[in-house]
Design a protein around this motif. Structure first.
Motif, short mmCIF file in Angstrom:
data_model
loop_
_atom_site.label_atom_id
_atom_site.label_comp_id
_atom_site.label_asym_id
_atom_site.label_seq_id
_atom_site.Cartn_x
_atom_site.Cartn_y
_atom_site.Cartn_z
N THR A 1 0.82 -1.21 0.00
CA THR A 1 0.00 0.00 0.00
C THR A 1 0.86 1.27 0.00
O THR A 1 0.40 2.31 -0.44
N ASP A 2 2.09 1.17 0.48
CA ASP A 2 3.00 2.32 0.42
C ASP A 2 3.47 2.61 -1.00
O ASP A 2 3.73 3.75 -1.36
N TYR B 1 1.93 1.19 -4.01
CA TYR B 1 0.86 1.19 -5.02
C TYR B 1 -0.42 1.77 -4.44
O TYR B 1 -0.69 1.66 -3.25
N GLU B 2 -1.23 2.34 -5.31
CA GLU B 2 -2.55 2.81 -4.92
C GLU B 2 -3.50 1.63 -4.99
O GLU B 2 -4.16 1.39 -6.00
N SER C 1 -6.12 -0.99 -2.37
CA SER C 1 -6.77 -1.12 -1.06
C SER C 1 -6.01 -2.11 -0.18
O SER C 1 -5.28 -2.98 -0.68
#
Length: 87
Positions: free
Chosen positions: A59-60, A62-63, A65
């Motif tokens: 998540t850091d 890539y966008e 969930s």
């Protein structure tokens, strides 16, 4: 979790590959090709992390969930466990 000793990651052209070295090369004869997100997970595992750390790594970078990141991390770890690469 952590990658077992005897596995190294190399960049070959545009690809990332994992190969076994030393004693592990006697047991594991294959090569694992990683995409960019799998490399992110591999790097986190090489440093020793838990599932939450893997999710955060994804998540850091890539966008995506948290749910999708966890699903991807669980699948990746599952595949590495099948071939006994994670301690």
């Amino acid at each position: 979790m952590k990658i077992r000793e005897g596995y190294i990651l190399r960049e070959v052209g545009d690809a990332f590959v994992v190969v076994a070295v030393g004693r592990e090369a006697e047991r594991f004869k294959g090569v694992i090709t990683l995409n960019e997100s799998a490399k992110v997970l591999w790097d986190a595992l090489a440093g020793g992390t838990d599932m939450d750390g893997l999710v955060k790594s994804l998540t850091d970078v890539y966008e995506v969930s948290e749910e999708k990141a966890r699903d991807s991390a669980e699948k990746f770890v599952g595949e590495l466990k099948k071939v006994n690469i994670i301690e």
